[in-house]
Design an enzyme around this catalytic site. Structure first.
Site, PDB file in Angstrom:
ATOM      1  N   ASN A  10       3.927  -4.026  -2.750  1.00 56.91           N
ATOM      2  CA  ASN A  10       4.943  -2.969  -2.714  1.00 56.91           C
ATOM      3  C   ASN A  10       4.697  -2.146  -1.461  1.00 56.91           C
ATOM      4  O   ASN A  10       3.777  -1.338  -1.419  1.00 56.91           O
ATOM      5  CB  ASN A  10       4.810  -2.116  -3.994  1.00 56.91           C
ATOM      6  CG  ASN A  10       5.684  -0.882  -3.959  1.00 56.91           C
ATOM      7  OD1 ASN A  10       6.585  -0.773  -3.134  1.00 56.91           O
ATOM      8  ND2 ASN A  10       5.412   0.054  -4.849  1.00 56.91           N
ATOM      9  N   LYS A  12       6.501   0.154  -0.152  1.00 58.14           N
ATOM     10  CA  LYS A  12       6.993   1.531  -0.196  1.00 58.14           C
ATOM     11  C   LYS A  12       7.752   1.843   1.105  1.00 58.14           C
ATOM     12  O   LYS A  12       8.424   0.969   1.641  1.00 58.14           O
ATOM     13  CB  LYS A  12       5.840   2.501  -0.453  1.00 58.14           C
ATOM     14  CG  LYS A  12       5.003   2.046  -1.673  1.00 58.14           C
ATOM     15  CD  LYS A  12       3.962   3.026  -2.101  1.00 58.14           C
ATOM     16  CE  LYS A  12       3.204   2.451  -3.312  1.00 58.14           C
ATOM     17  NZ  LYS A  12       2.245   3.382  -3.856  1.00 58.14           N
ATOM     18  N   HIS A  95       9.073   2.685 -10.900  1.00 61.26           N
ATOM     19  CA  HIS A  95       7.826   3.072 -10.235  1.00 61.26           C
ATOM     20  C   HIS A  95       7.595   4.571 -10.429  1.00 61.26           C
ATOM     21  O   HIS A  95       8.533   5.365 -10.406  1.00 61.26           O
ATOM     22  CB  HIS A  95       7.892   2.725  -8.744  1.00 61.26           C
ATOM     23  CG  HIS A  95       6.542   2.805  -8.099  1.00 61.26           C
ATOM     24  ND1 HIS A  95       5.984   3.995  -7.732  1.00 61.26           N
ATOM     25  CD2 HIS A  95       5.626   1.848  -7.829  1.00 61.26           C
ATOM     26  CE1 HIS A  95       4.766   3.769  -7.232  1.00 61.26           C
ATOM     27  NE2 HIS A  95       4.538   2.461  -7.281  1.00 61.26           N
ATOM     28  N   GLU A  97       6.549   6.753  -8.512  1.00 62.15           N
ATOM     29  CA  GLU A  97       7.056   7.599  -7.421  1.00 62.15           C
ATOM     30  C   GLU A  97       8.562   7.847  -7.594  1.00 62.15           C
ATOM     31  O   GLU A  97       9.045   8.943  -7.302  1.00 62.15           O
ATOM     32  CB  GLU A  97       6.727   6.947  -6.072  1.00 62.15           C
ATOM     33  CG  GLU A  97       5.231   7.072  -5.764  1.00 62.15           C
ATOM     34  CD  GLU A  97       4.656   5.962  -4.907  1.00 62.15           C
ATOM     35  OE1 GLU A  97       5.422   5.230  -4.255  1.00 62.15           O
ATOM     36  OE2 GLU A  97       3.416   5.821  -4.911  1.00 62.15           O
ATOM     37  N   GLU A 167       0.692   0.674 -14.319  1.00 59.55           N
ATOM     38  CA  GLU A 167       0.137   1.399 -13.182  1.00 59.55           C
ATOM     39  C   GLU A 167      -0.195   2.832 -13.598  1.00 59.55           C
ATOM     40  O   GLU A 167       0.699   3.702 -13.578  1.00 59.55           O
ATOM     41  CB  GLU A 167       1.148   1.460 -12.037  1.00 59.55           C
ATOM     42  CG  GLU A 167       1.538   0.124 -11.478  1.00 59.55           C
ATOM     43  CD  GLU A 167       2.047   0.257 -10.052  1.00 59.55           C
ATOM     44  OE1 GLU A 167       1.487  -0.395  -9.185  1.00 59.55           O
ATOM     45  OE2 GLU A 167       2.992   1.035  -9.827  1.00 59.55           O
ATOM     46  N   GLY A 173      -2.758   4.869  -5.137  1.00 58.68           N
ATOM     47  CA  GLY A 173      -3.002   5.415  -3.812  1.00 58.68           C
ATOM     48  C   GLY A 173      -4.171   6.380  -3.749  1.00 58.68           C
ATOM     49  O   GLY A 173      -4.348   7.087  -2.759  1.00 58.68           O
ATOM     50  N   SER A 214      -4.568   1.140  -6.746  1.00 58.36           N
ATOM     51  CA  SER A 214      -5.769   0.966  -5.927  1.00 58.36           C
ATOM     52  C   SER A 214      -6.414  -0.404  -6.079  1.00 58.36           C
ATOM     53  O   SER A 214      -7.640  -0.528  -6.056  1.00 58.36           O
ATOM     54  CB  SER A 214      -6.776   2.093  -6.209  1.00 58.36           C
ATOM     55  OG  SER A 214      -6.224   3.342  -5.827  1.00 58.36           O
TER      56      SER A 214
HETATM   57  P1  PGA Z   1      -1.719   1.373  -4.445  1.00 61.53           P
HETATM   58  O1  PGA Z   1      -0.195   1.431  -4.952  1.00 61.53           O
HETATM   59  O2  PGA Z   1      -2.158  -0.069  -4.519  1.00 61.53           O
HETATM   60  O3  PGA Z   1      -1.665   1.883  -3.020  1.00 61.53           O
HETATM   61  O4  PGA Z   1      -2.525   2.244  -5.346  1.00 61.53           O
HETATM   62  C1  PGA Z   1       0.208   0.673  -6.056  1.00 61.53           C
HETATM   63  C2  PGA Z   1       1.675   0.905  -6.351  1.00 61.53           C
HETATM   64  O5  PGA Z   1       2.134   2.034  -6.208  1.00 61.53           O
HETATM   65  O6  PGA Z   1       2.410  -0.013  -6.748  1.00 61.53           O
END
Ligand code: PGA
Length: 257
Positions: A10, A12, A95, A97, A167, A173, A214
């Protein structure tokens, strides 16, 4: 039941269309041989046409990072499943976000999931609890409710095309991932067993459930060794070709039949 793991990068709001195309041209030959893993990248909408062209003849697939519930109409800024269909196989929805910044709700996730399935695409439905919910011991109940709401009204036959990603928000992140065992236990009881209660054993044992948050080369093996984790939704570590190819290689080795 053997489930083919799925690793989705992903990206983003990262990588221009040119960078996305260059990335997949470099990545595709490196991961071509890992057939037992489904390999997916989710670039910005703007890159999807170029990426789809670059992926022709490779085993890599593309995903969109969102898709609207309506087929067309007065929805400024939005993109429908029919618009995405020529270019992607998957659409990420829910997601955290998008839930945090774009008013994504359980209801919009459900409506999007149905539209994506009706449009001949496959949703990757992201769910997960916040740090406060985790610390309050609410994870299982909360994630169960997200899963139930997302799947409301989705037929048993469509479930073969659904992927769910667990998640935990506090792991996205942050460099702070759940342990493999902890993620596996939550995925089993809050996700797979919820699907079992809503549908049946075949569907629950067949649905692919990713871990995300992560994930990186150093912890990938721990996640992929878990019986209920069928791949990963990867943000940061999917932005470098070597790292992402490494994740796919680990998944292929650990999950290899
Ligand atoms: P990350 O993001 O691997 O940077 O923690 C995962 C995601 O948001 O799908």
């Amino acid at each position: 039941m053997a489930r083919r793991p799925i690793i989705c990068g992903n990206w983003k709001m990262n990588k221009s269309p040119d960078e996305a195309v260059a990335f997949v041209r470099e990545l595709a030959p490196k991961v071509q041989r890992f057939e037992n893993v489904e390999r997916v990248v989710a670039p910005t909408f703007l890159a999807l046409t170029g990426v789809a062209e670059a992926l022709k003849g490779t085993e890599l697939k593309a995903a969109a990072q969102d898709g609207h519930w309506a087929t067309d109409g007065a929805y400024t800024s939005e993109v429908s499943a029919a618009m995405l269909r020529p270019f992607v196989s998957y659409v990420i929805i829910g997601h955290s976000e998008c839930r945090a910044y774009l008013n994504e709700t359980d209801d919009t996730v459900n409506r999007k999931a149905k539209a994506i399935l009706a449009g001949g695409l496959r949703p990757i439905i992201a769910v997960g609890e916040s740090l406060a919910q985790n610390e309050a011991g609410e994870t299982i109940d909360f994630v169960r409710s997200q899963v139930s709401a997302a799947l409301e009204g989705i037929s048993a036959s469509d479930m073969a095309n659904v992927v769910i990603a667990y998640e935990p928000i506090w792991a996205i992140g942050t460099g702070r991932s759940a342990s493999g065992e902890m993620a596996d236990a939550i995925i089993k009881s809050a996700l797979r067993d919820t699907v079992r209660a809503l549908y049946d054993d075949d569907i629950a044992d067949g649905i692919r459930i990713q871990y995300g948050g992560s994930v990186k080369p150093g912890n990938m093996e721990e996640f992929m060794s878990q019986p209920n984790i069928d791949g990963a939704l990867v943000g940061g570590a999917s932005l470098q070709v070597e790292d992402f190819a490494g994740l796919i290689e680990i998944a292929a080795r650990v999950k290899g039949q």
